[in-house]
Structures are given as C-alpha cells and as structure tokens.
Design a protein around this motif. Sequence first.
Motif, PDB file in Angstrom:
ATOM      1  N   ILE A   4      36.872  31.063  47.453  1.00 23.36           N
ATOM      2  CA  ILE A   4      38.085  31.870  47.320  1.00 23.36           C
ATOM      3  C   ILE A   4      38.815  31.830  48.655  1.00 23.36           C
ATOM      4  O   ILE A   4      38.204  32.038  49.711  1.00 23.36           O
ATOM      5  N   THR A  40      32.112  27.762  44.175  1.00 22.40           N
ATOM      6  CA  THR A  40      33.510  28.193  44.210  1.00 22.40           C
ATOM      7  C   THR A  40      33.844  28.767  45.575  1.00 22.40           C
ATOM      8  O   THR A  40      33.026  29.449  46.190  1.00 22.40           O
ATOM      9  N   CYS A  54      37.496  25.420  42.895  1.00 26.44           N
ATOM     10  CA  CYS A  54      36.242  25.133  42.182  1.00 26.44           C
ATOM     11  C   CYS A  54      35.710  23.776  42.644  1.00 26.44           C
ATOM     12  O   CYS A  54      36.012  22.730  42.059  1.00 26.44           O
ATOM     13  N   GLU A  86      41.183  30.342  43.783  1.00 23.11           N
ATOM     14  CA  GLU A  86      39.822  29.844  43.568  1.00 23.11           C
ATOM     15  C   GLU A  86      39.834  28.321  43.666  1.00 23.11           C
ATOM     16  O   GLU A  86      40.547  27.655  42.911  1.00 23.11           O
ATOM     17  N   SER A 123      33.883  36.548  41.516  1.00 24.41           N
ATOM     18  CA  SER A 123      35.189  36.738  42.158  1.00 24.41           C
ATOM     19  C   SER A 123      35.667  38.178  42.028  1.00 24.41           C
ATOM     20  O   SER A 123      36.386  38.681  42.904  1.00 24.41           O
ATOM     21  N   PHE A 164      31.751  32.453  37.679  1.00 24.59           N
ATOM     22  CA  PHE A 164      33.025  32.859  38.276  1.00 24.59           C
ATOM     23  C   PHE A 164      33.194  34.376  38.365  1.00 24.59           C
ATOM     24  O   PHE A 164      34.050  34.858  39.106  1.00 24.59           O
TER      25      PHE A 164
END
Length: 280
Positions: A270, A268, A253, A251, A227, A224
């Motif tokens: 965004i 993931t 997932c 986010e 990000s 993660f």
Amino acid sequence: MTQSHQPEQTFKIGDLSRLFHIGADSIRYYERLGLLHPVRDPKSNYRLYTLDDIRAMNTIRELLALGFHTDDIRRFEANRNLDAVTDLLEQEMQLVDEKIADLTKTRADLSARLAAIRDDLFRDCSGRIVRLTLPERPCLMIVEAPMPDEMISYELARASDDFPEKIATIGCCDCYILDPTALNAAGTDYRTKGVFFYSSHLNLPCNHVLPAGDYLSVCYRGDFSQSLDLVPKMYKEAERLGLAPAGDPMEFCHIDRFETADRAEYLTEIQLPVADAAKK
C-alpha cells in the motif's frame, strides 16, 4: 518417371526407409513434391530409387535440419547451382538472425519477470510503515472509475486492443486506487476508484504517470482484507510525522491471482502519497 530402364544400382522404398530412419509415407511425400525420381522395375513395377535419390535424401535431411521448408528444398533441387545454394543459405541466415533477435527479446522479458518476482520475495512484510521518496513512474491506466475486483481480467483484455504491445501481467503489478471512504460489495476491501498496471522491471505501454514525491509504504502477505486495518494506520502515521495525504492510497499487487492461486502467497504494497502538512 524419368527413365524406362532399370539402372545398375537401385534401392527399394524399404531400403531408403531403413537407411534414413523415416517412414515409407515420407518417402512417397518427397516423391510427390518432385524431390525424388524413382524408376519402375519393368518386371515387378516396384519403385526403384537411384543413387541420385540417395543424394537428394541426404540433401533433404540436411536442409530440413537447418530449418528449411520443403518448398525451399524443391526450388533448390530444380535449379541446383552455386548461385542458388549461396542465395538459399543467405536467406536462411537472415531468418535465423531475426529469430535470434526475437528470442533475445523474449529471454530479456522472461528474465525481467523472474527478477521482479524474486525481488518481491525479499520485501519487508512485517507491517512496518516506511517513508519513500519516489520519482515519476509511468504506468498504464486501465480504468479511472469504480470497478469490481472480479472485472479486472475483462477490462485488461478489453484495454489490450488499444495497444500494439502486449500488456504483461505475470511479474507485473496490477494496482488499485482505493476509496478509503467506501468498501466493496463483499465488505472485504476498499472500493476501487481506478486500476492501472505498473512495473519497474518490464517495459509497459504507458498512458499515465504517478507523480514524483513522498509516499508512505507498507507491505503484507496474504488476503487483501488486511488493507482495511493498514490504511487507517497509514493515515495515523502520516499525522504523527506531520504529513498530510496528497492523494488516495494505492494497492500495488506485486504477487496475486496472476502469479498464484494460493492467497497466502499474495504480496501487496500500500502506498499513500503524502506532503508536508504545513505546506498543504
């Protein structure tokens, strides 16, 4: 015992055991239930089973294979006639229909989860930022407040008590509203301002709606922490396109701890809601 004399043709318990390929304990169990009625050999006092017991054993084996319980078989044997047998079969057919409906629903659920995971495997994870126009999306909001990542499973279990339907996790997105101005305690990701669950494949209980509109989107695989690099790039891309943020980044997932323990397999997305800067 129903008879005091030895019938012409009888069978010992070992004979029944070999004939029906079951243990002697099972035969004694059926006897205790009143399904078998052996007589006693007047000389040896051994149990002797009659041809009617053989018939009863055939019935027991057949009805057990059809899904009947021994209580059903005992009631049928106590009142064995055409009305009883048709009622017995009709009742079991109704139960089977209910099981088929349940299994059909379960199969559809499994198929939807597989479809979600397989679709995710084909997502573009090159880091390319794209603009999407999305409709309203119902979702299940779990927490609308800052929350450490490790507490998601606890909050999910707590929230499950509020809904009669099960909350799916495998093949479903656990999603995080990000606070782009603050990092989590470990400094590896943005702090969360809320947690919700969303799926385009599964039917979830819903209490919140993501608004329709334009979103910038980017997908990546792995940890993660990426990000931290991608969110600023999305803000710059919005500015380049003449767009302004219309909300906090989120986010999605698609694949994470619920599907795999290998962080390299995480997937993931965004999403940053945006609007025309001139209209802001």
